[in-house]
Enzyme design. Structure first.
Site, PDB file in Angstrom:
ATOM      1  NE  ARG A 154     -12.473   8.365   1.356  1.00  0.00           N
ATOM      2  CZ  ARG A 154     -12.441   9.647   0.963  1.00  0.00           C
ATOM      3  NH1 ARG A 154     -13.524  10.251   0.505  1.00  0.00           N
ATOM      4  NH2 ARG A 154     -11.316  10.320   1.010  1.00  0.00           N
ATOM      5  NE  ARG A 160      -3.991   7.109  -2.922  1.00  0.00           N
ATOM      6  CZ  ARG A 160      -4.253   6.856  -1.644  1.00  0.00           C
ATOM      7  NH1 ARG A 160      -3.309   6.383  -0.845  1.00  0.00           N
ATOM      8  NH2 ARG A 160      -5.438   7.082  -1.135  1.00  0.00           N
ATOM      9  CG  ASP A 178       9.690 -19.129  14.515  1.00  0.00           C
ATOM     10  OD1 ASP A 178       8.940 -18.710  13.623  1.00  0.00           O
ATOM     11  OD2 ASP A 178      10.678 -19.864  14.308  1.00  0.00           O
ATOM     12  CG  HIS A 225      -7.517  10.348   0.180  1.00  0.00           C
ATOM     13  ND1 HIS A 225      -8.212  10.058   1.331  1.00  0.00           N
ATOM     14  CD2 HIS A 225      -6.256   9.879   0.386  1.00  0.00           C
ATOM     15  CE1 HIS A 225      -7.405   9.437   2.190  1.00  0.00           C
ATOM     16  NE2 HIS A 225      -6.220   9.322   1.645  1.00  0.00           N
ATOM     17  CE1 TYR A 242      20.198 -18.404  14.990  1.00  0.00           C
ATOM     18  CE2 TYR A 242      18.203 -17.089  15.179  1.00  0.00           C
ATOM     19  CZ  TYR A 242      18.825 -18.295  14.895  1.00  0.00           C
ATOM     20  OH  TYR A 242      18.070 -19.382  14.527  1.00  0.00           O
ATOM     21  CB  CYS A 248      14.702 -15.864  16.754  1.00  0.00           C
ATOM     22  SG  CYS A 248      15.985 -15.842  18.013  1.00  0.00           S
ATOM     23  CE  LYS A 292      -6.863   2.186   3.694  1.00  0.00           C
ATOM     24  NZ  LYS A 292      -6.819   3.430   2.909  1.00  0.00           N
TER      25      LYS A 292
HETATM   26  C1  PLP Z   1      -7.388   4.447   3.670  1.00  0.00           C
HETATM   27  C2  PLP Z   1      -8.274   5.499   3.147  1.00  0.00           C
HETATM   28  C3  PLP Z   1      -9.129   6.206   4.009  1.00  0.00           C
HETATM   29  C4  PLP Z   1      -9.096   6.044   5.514  1.00  0.00           C
HETATM   30  O1  PLP Z   1      -8.052   6.833   6.043  1.00  0.00           O
HETATM   31  P1  PLP Z   1      -7.867   7.011   7.618  1.00  0.00           P
HETATM   32  O2  PLP Z   1      -6.789   8.017   7.724  1.00  0.00           O
HETATM   33  O3  PLP Z   1      -7.446   5.675   8.131  1.00  0.00           O
HETATM   34  O4  PLP Z   1      -9.161   7.433   8.167  1.00  0.00           O
HETATM   35  C5  PLP Z   1     -10.016   7.101   3.444  1.00  0.00           C
HETATM   36  N1  PLP Z   1     -10.038   7.316   2.113  1.00  0.00           N
HETATM   37  C6  PLP Z   1      -9.222   6.677   1.264  1.00  0.00           C
HETATM   38  C7  PLP Z   1      -9.295   6.963  -0.193  1.00  0.00           C
HETATM   39  C8  PLP Z   1      -8.295   5.763   1.753  1.00  0.00           C
HETATM   40  O5  PLP Z   1      -7.475   5.147   0.899  1.00  0.00           O
END
Ligand code: PLP
Length: 385
Positions: free
Chosen positions: A222, A139, A316, A169, A268, A314, A42
């Site tokens: 994941r 979430r 750039d 998660h 600056y 700055c 992602k």
């Molecule tokens: C981003 C995400 C992950 C990956 O998490 P890491 O800590 O980068 O491994 C896994 N599951 C879900 C639902 C996420 O949003």
């Protein structure tokens, strides 16, 4: 970089795919065999480049890719990625047919969503879905077993969906205190047990969980941050089962070198004034590249030594205080290694009072990504031209 590379400002990100592959091979060895890895790409693969990282991860043995949004998944399909792709975030029910058309798996967690999506899928389509359980992240996800059972029954009775996975998660898997993690795990196991029939994929692990906790009850993970060679948190560094190798480094070449007399202002606001005669170098990188103003005072590497950024950054460009005169075109490393010196992603994160995840995401695509494999440049991605 030589003059053949297709970018014309001497500032670039190097993505070392050899390190990425090393990181993936290590987690594959660490996890139970048969475990499927969804490489999380992602946010343009945390700023590393989604299609290049996706391809390398699949070559290294990942089963599929995971992204946050449907747009990211479609973009990967359009760039030729054929593997399974799972969208982890929420999508609109009215877009269900588009996901089905591209053979993309969506995350679902509301029965009403499924009812609406069903009417947007045509007779030949079957949408792959993973049901998300909210076991304490707060979430997205189903919170009650009764709701989960209703969703399961709906999926069972509909021809428009294929129930491909169930997942959750963790909110605190990267913290050494395991109490909240255990609570979430317990809740997830209860939800898994409540199903009449298990879908092919049951998964709960992000990187922190994959690295720390036994996954043998599940069959997929994941894996994101660990693949990029970064520790999921500072406190987890002491319990990592193997060393991680950073994939992303950031470099530029000094474009101007000048001797400045004492008492002169630099940049600056003239907030920096030379104390004595000083050698000041100019770098072609600034806050529009994600090298934000708060990095004033941060060190960069020149000829293997640390030198500070002086004066305001700055849009750039920014200036550094050199130890002595160096030739124009001398390489300056803002993140990464030079000789024995090393500026890690964690050092930049600390300076910005944030987590390492945020840093490569912050480095904008105005900076080209140069891909290295077997020690050689295999591709340059310049989003500007
Ligand atoms: C981003 C995400 C992950 C990956 O998490 P890491 O800590 O980068 O491994 C896994 N599951 C879900 C639902 C996420 O949003």
């Amino acid at each position: 970089m030589n003059e053949k590379t297709p970018f014309f400002r001497d500032t670039w990100v190097e993505i070392d795919l050899d390190q990425l592959i090393k990181n993936l091979k290590q987690i594959e060895k660490h996890l139970p065999s048969e475990m499927k890895i969804f490489a999380v790409v992602k946010a343009n693969a945390y700023g590393h480049g989604d299609v290049q990282i996706g391809r390398a991860a699949l070559q290294a043995g990942a089963y599929g890719l995971a992204v946050a949004f449907l747009d990211e998944a479609i973009s990967l399909r359009k760039k030729g990625i054929m593997s399974p792709i799972l969208v982890l975030g929420a999508s609109r029910p009215t877009d269900a047919h588009i996901a089905a058309q591209y053979n993309i798996s969506l995350t679902v967690f509301q029965k009403e969503w499924l009812e609406q999506a069903e009417s947007h899928l045509n007779k030949e389509q079957k949408l792959l879905v993973h049901v998300k359980c909210d076991t304490g992240m707060g979430r997205i996800g189903v919170r009650e077993i009764s709701d989960l059972k209703e969703i399961e029954s709906f999926l069972h009775h509909s021809d428009r969906f294929q129930f491909e996975g169930l997942f959750t998660h963790f909110a605190t898997a990267d913290e050494l205190d395991q109490q909240y993690y255990n609570q979430q795990l317990f809740k997830f196991k209860e939800m898994v047990a409540a199903l009449n029939e298990k879908p092919p994929f049951i998964h709960c692990a992000n990187s922190a969980t994959s690295l720390r906790f036994d996954q043998s009850e599940f069959n997929a993970v994941r894996y994101g941050i660990g693949m990029y060679g970064l520790s999921p948190s500072e406190e987890m560094k002491s319990v990592l089962p193997f060393p991680l190798h950073e994939v992303f480094s950031l470099h530029t070449r000094i474009s101007n070198v000048k001797k400045v007399p004492p008492g002169e202002g630099v940049s600056y606001g003239s907030v920096y004034k030379t104390e004595q005669e000083e050698w000041i170098g100019t770098l072609q990188i600034g806050y529009a590249d994600g090298w934000i103003r708060k990095l004033q005072g941060q060190e960069v590497l020149v000829e293997g030594e640390r030198v500070p950024i002086v004066g305001r950054i700055c849009m750039d460009q920014c200036m550094i205080k050199l130890k002595h005169e160096v030739p124009i075109g001398t390489k300056a490393t803002l993140i990464g290694k030079q000789g024995t010196e090393y500026i890690s992603m964690d050092e930049i994160a600390k300076k910005l009072e944030t987590i390492n995840y945020e840093i490569p995401c912050l480095i904008s695509t105005r900076i080209p990504r140069v891909y290295i494999q077997h020690g050689e440049i295999i591709e340059v991605d310049n989003r500007l031209i």
